[in-house]
Design an enzyme around this catalytic site. Structure first.
Site, short mmCIF file in Angstrom:
data_model
loop_
_atom_site.label_atom_id
_atom_site.label_comp_id
_atom_site.label_asym_id
_atom_site.label_seq_id
_atom_site.Cartn_x
_atom_site.Cartn_y
_atom_site.Cartn_z
N TYR A 11 0.82 -1.22 0.00
CA TYR A 11 0.00 0.00 0.00
C TYR A 11 0.86 1.28 0.00
CZ TYR A 11 -3.29 3.46 1.98
OH TYR A 11 -4.04 4.58 2.23
N ILE A 12 1.63 1.48 1.04
CA ILE A 12 2.40 2.74 1.12
C ILE A 12 3.58 2.70 0.14
CG2 ILE A 12 3.62 4.32 2.67
CD1 ILE A 12 2.07 2.96 5.01
N PHE A 80 10.07 -0.74 3.55
CA PHE A 80 8.66 -0.86 3.93
C PHE A 80 8.29 -2.29 4.29
CE2 PHE A 80 8.41 2.66 0.79
CZ PHE A 80 7.71 3.60 1.52
N SER A 124 6.17 3.60 13.12
CA SER A 124 4.75 3.87 13.36
C SER A 124 4.59 4.70 14.63
CB SER A 124 4.05 2.52 13.55
OG SER A 124 2.77 2.71 14.10
N ALA A 125 3.54 5.48 14.67
CA ALA A 125 3.21 6.25 15.87
C ALA A 125 2.93 5.34 17.05
CB ALA A 125 1.99 7.12 15.59
N TYR A 148 3.76 -6.55 17.11
CA TYR A 148 3.98 -5.69 15.95
C TYR A 148 4.67 -4.39 16.37
CZ TYR A 148 3.07 -2.06 12.51
OH TYR A 148 3.24 -0.99 11.66
N LYS A 152 8.67 -2.62 15.66
CA LYS A 152 9.01 -1.27 15.18
C LYS A 152 9.99 -0.61 16.15
CE LYS A 152 6.77 -1.40 11.42
NZ LYS A 152 7.51 -1.52 10.17
N ASN A 197 -9.53 -4.18 9.55
CA ASN A 197 -9.41 -3.79 10.96
C ASN A 197 -9.47 -2.28 11.11
OD1 ASN A 197 -8.85 -6.37 12.14
ND2 ASN A 197 -6.84 -6.29 11.16
P1 NAD Z 1 1.48 -3.61 3.08
O1 NAD Z 1 1.25 -4.93 3.69
O2 NAD Z 1 0.50 -3.12 2.08
O3 NAD Z 1 2.94 -3.56 2.41
C1 NAD Z 1 4.03 -4.30 2.90
C2 NAD Z 1 4.63 -5.04 1.72
O4 NAD Z 1 5.78 -5.76 2.18
C3 NAD Z 1 3.68 -6.04 1.08
O5 NAD Z 1 3.68 -5.83 -0.33
C4 NAD Z 1 4.28 -7.41 1.43
O6 NAD Z 1 4.06 -8.35 0.40
C5 NAD Z 1 5.76 -7.05 1.59
N1 NAD Z 1 6.53 -7.92 2.49
C6 NAD Z 1 6.24 -8.28 3.78
N2 NAD Z 1 7.23 -9.04 4.26
C7 NAD Z 1 8.17 -9.17 3.28
C8 NAD Z 1 9.41 -9.84 3.17
N3 NAD Z 1 9.92 -10.54 4.19
N4 NAD Z 1 10.09 -9.75 2.02
C9 NAD Z 1 9.60 -9.07 0.97
N5 NAD Z 1 8.43 -8.40 1.01
C10 NAD Z 1 7.73 -8.47 2.15
O7 NAD Z 1 1.66 -2.55 4.27
P2 NAD Z 1 1.74 -0.97 4.24
O8 NAD Z 1 0.52 -0.43 4.88
O9 NAD Z 1 2.13 -0.49 2.90
O10 NAD Z 1 2.93 -0.74 5.28
C11 NAD Z 1 4.27 -0.56 4.85
C12 NAD Z 1 5.15 -0.40 6.08
O11 NAD Z 1 4.70 0.72 6.84
C13 NAD Z 1 5.14 -1.60 7.03
O12 NAD Z 1 6.44 -1.78 7.54
C14 NAD Z 1 4.19 -1.15 8.11
O13 NAD Z 1 4.46 -1.80 9.34
C15 NAD Z 1 4.48 0.34 8.19
N6 NAD Z 1 3.35 1.11 8.73
C16 NAD Z 1 2.12 1.02 8.15
C17 NAD Z 1 1.05 1.74 8.68
C18 NAD Z 1 -0.33 1.63 8.09
O14 NAD Z 1 -1.29 2.06 8.74
N7 NAD Z 1 -0.52 1.14 6.88
C19 NAD Z 1 1.25 2.55 9.79
C20 NAD Z 1 2.54 2.65 10.36
C21 NAD Z 1 3.58 1.90 9.81
C1 UD1 Z 2 -4.03 1.17 13.90
C2 UD1 Z 2 -3.09 0.14 14.43
C3 UD1 Z 2 -1.78 0.79 14.85
C4 UD1 Z 2 -1.19 1.59 13.69
C5 UD1 Z 2 -2.22 2.62 13.26
C6 UD1 Z 2 -1.74 3.46 12.10
C7 UD1 Z 2 -4.58 -1.55 15.36
C8 UD1 Z 2 -5.15 -2.15 16.62
N1 UD1 Z 2 -3.72 -0.53 15.55
O1 UD1 Z 2 -4.48 1.91 15.00
O2 UD1 Z 2 -0.84 -0.16 15.26
O3 UD1 Z 2 0.00 2.23 14.08
O4 UD1 Z 2 -3.42 1.94 12.88
O5 UD1 Z 2 -2.07 2.91 10.90
O6 UD1 Z 2 -4.84 -2.00 14.26
N2 UD1 Z 2 -12.60 2.36 14.58
C9 UD1 Z 2 -13.95 2.13 14.69
N3 UD1 Z 2 -14.50 1.09 13.98
C10 UD1 Z 2 -13.74 0.29 13.16
C11 UD1 Z 2 -12.36 0.54 13.05
C12 UD1 Z 2 -11.82 1.58 13.80
O7 UD1 Z 2 -14.66 2.83 15.41
O8 UD1 Z 2 -14.30 -0.65 12.56
C13 UD1 Z 2 -12.01 3.49 15.33
C14 UD1 Z 2 -10.95 3.09 16.35
O9 UD1 Z 2 -11.52 2.81 17.59
C15 UD1 Z 2 -10.06 4.36 16.36
C16 UD1 Z 2 -10.18 4.89 14.92
O10 UD1 Z 2 -11.38 4.32 14.39
O11 UD1 Z 2 -10.61 5.32 17.23
C17 UD1 Z 2 -9.01 4.49 14.03
O12 UD1 Z 2 -8.82 3.08 14.11
P1 UD1 Z 2 -7.77 2.31 13.17
O13 UD1 Z 2 -7.96 2.71 11.76
O14 UD1 Z 2 -7.86 0.86 13.49
O15 UD1 Z 2 -6.34 2.92 13.61
P2 UD1 Z 2 -5.62 2.95 15.04
O16 UD1 Z 2 -6.52 2.55 16.11
O17 UD1 Z 2 -5.01 4.29 15.18
#
Ligand code: NAD
Ligand code: UD1
Length: 336
Positions: A11-12, A80, A124-125, A148, A152, A197
């Site tokens: 995604y990112i 990532f 991540s935050a 998880y 980080k 989620n």
């Molecule tokens: P994502 O799952 O969409 O992307 C992660 C990618 O990494 C996937 O394409 C997956 O196939 C690949 N991958 C996983 N393990 C691997 C491995 N061992 N070797 C090669 N490829 C591998 O997730 P995202 O939301 O794009 O997140 C990217 C990064 O940002 C992650 O490290 C995640 O923990 C971090 N992050 C995401 C969020 C969020 O809310 N999406 C928030 C904070 C931090």
């Molecule tokens: C999630 C991750 C966290 C990650 C962050 C940033 C979990 C438990 N935590 O937290 O590790 O760093 O995203 O991407 O997954 N909510 C609802 N109904 C829903 C889903 C969410 O009310 O079906 C509410 C939650 O209670 C929260 C807000 O929406 O108040 C955001 O939730 P979510 O998108 O899951 O993010 P985080 O809780 O911040």
């Protein structure tokens, strides 16, 4: 620069590849497709109208990683690749520790061997735990409540130690707040497996009729309307933040919050989504979700002052772009 983007099909990562290509960099993606599809790489090339090199490898595999560093003159790595489902990490801690920690060690060893000194890491935050808001980069990190989050915090620590041992290593640790939305083309976006989620993908699937109604987790928090407050950031702003971090890297360890600095409640997001897209989102209030905190958002002044980067897109753009992707890419989303 030639940038190795691990997890670049995700995604990112995919959105960041577009921002990198548009800024004139070359991109080599390493992804094992455990949570993504190779079609996304094709879409990245279509959007940017540029080629990328794609290696379907696991970045915990040192031999496979070595081949990339041998074949290309890599100037920097954006790491990532990782597993990111909080609940799953509680059930399968070893998979999370292995994947997220070993990948970081393998990549930094390859950087050392091949003299690559620019490294940007996805954090991540969540590492702030229950600190007071807003979160500042200088705060002590508090324990996270799941494996998880621990991966980080540990990766940050490992990378910091490596940087201290090598005076020319340049490290940027980026702490993301809540990434949402999609590229404005609608071609790529967030397509989680199974029932989402996170809030925004849940909202888009309710709007589409795929899920019946949103369950709002609690309306008795000490916030403006009782629902949880988060700092949602458009994924393209986040992507551009990576380019700024990479281009401004200097020796040593640099930590940046990537958020907007603004908090939005669950009900405010639902309302913004309905207005932006002229569509109803049914919801009901249910109990709080275990482990949730009431409110968190970033202090973003460091990224602004040092990187010249701020998020530009507002909550309406986030809702509009998330919906465009969900609406248009039915097959892509539903075949996952
Ligand atoms: P994502 O799952 O969409 O992307 C992660 C990618 O990494 C996937 O394409 C997956 O196939 C690949 N991958 C996983 N393990 C691997 C491995 N061992 N070797 C090669 N490829 C591998 O997730 P995202 O939301 O794009 O997140 C990217 C990064 O940002 C992650 O490290 C995640 O923990 C971090 N992050 C995401 C969020 C969020 O809310 N999406 C928030 C904070 C931090
Ligand atoms: C999630 C991750 C966290 C990650 C962050 C940033 C979990 C438990 N935590 O937290 O590790 O760093 O995203 O991407 O997954 N909510 C609802 N109904 C829903 C889903 C969410 O009310 O079906 C509410 C939650 O209670 C929260 C807000 O929406 O108040 C955001 O939730 P979510 O998108 O899951 O993010 P985080 O809780 O911040």
């Amino acid at each position: 620069m030639n940038i190795l983007v691990t997890g670049g099909a995700g995604y990112i990562g995919s959105h960041t590849c577009i921002a990198l290509l548009q800024a004139g960099h070359s991109v080599i993606i390493a992804d094992n497709l455990s949570n993504s599809k190779s079609e996304t790489v094709m879409k990245v090339m279509d959007i940017a109208e540029k080629e990328v090199t794609f290696y379907e490898i696991d970045v915990t595999n040192a031999e496979a990683v070595d081949i990339i560093f041998k074949n290309y003159k890599i100037d920097g790595v954006i790491h990532f690749a990782g597993l990111k489902a909080v609940g799953e990490s509680v059930e399968k801690p070893l998979e999370y520790y292995h994947n997220n920690i070993v990948s970081t060690v393998v990549l930094t060893k390859a950087c050392h061997k091949y003299g690559v000194n620019r490294f940007v890491f996805s954090s991540s935050a969540t590492v702030y735990g229950e600190n007071n808001v807003p979160f500042f980069e200088t705060m002590d990190l508090l324990p996270t409540t799941n494996p998880y989050g621990e991966t980080k915090a540990m990766s940050e620590r490992i990378l910091t130690d490596i940087t201290r041992s090598n005076p020319i290593f340049s490290l940027s640790i980026l702490r993301y707040f809540n990434p949402v939305g999609a590229h404005e083309s609608g071609l790529i976006g967030e397509a989680p497996n199974g029932i989402p989620n996170n809030l925004m993908p849940y909202v888009t699937q309710v709007a589409k009729g795929k899920l019946e109604k949103l369950r709002v987790f609690g309306n008795d928090y000490p916030t403006i309307d009782g629902t949880g407050i988060r700092d949602y950031i458009h994924v393209m702003d986040l992507a551009e933040g990576h380019v700024a971090a990479l281009e401004n890297l200097t020796e040593g360890v640099h930590v940046y919050n990537l958020g907007t600095g603004k908090g939005t409640s669950v009900l405010e997001l639902v309302k913004a989504f309905e207005i932006a897209n002229d569509i109803k989102v049914s919801y009901e209030i249910v109990d709080r979700r275990a482990g949730d905190i009431a409110s968190y958002y970033a202090d973003t002044s460091k990224a602004k002052n040092e990187l010249g980067w701020t998020a530009k897109r507002d909550i309406v753009a986030m809702c509009r772009d998330a919906w465009r992707f969900e609406k248009n890419y039915k097959d892509f989303v539903e075949s996952k």
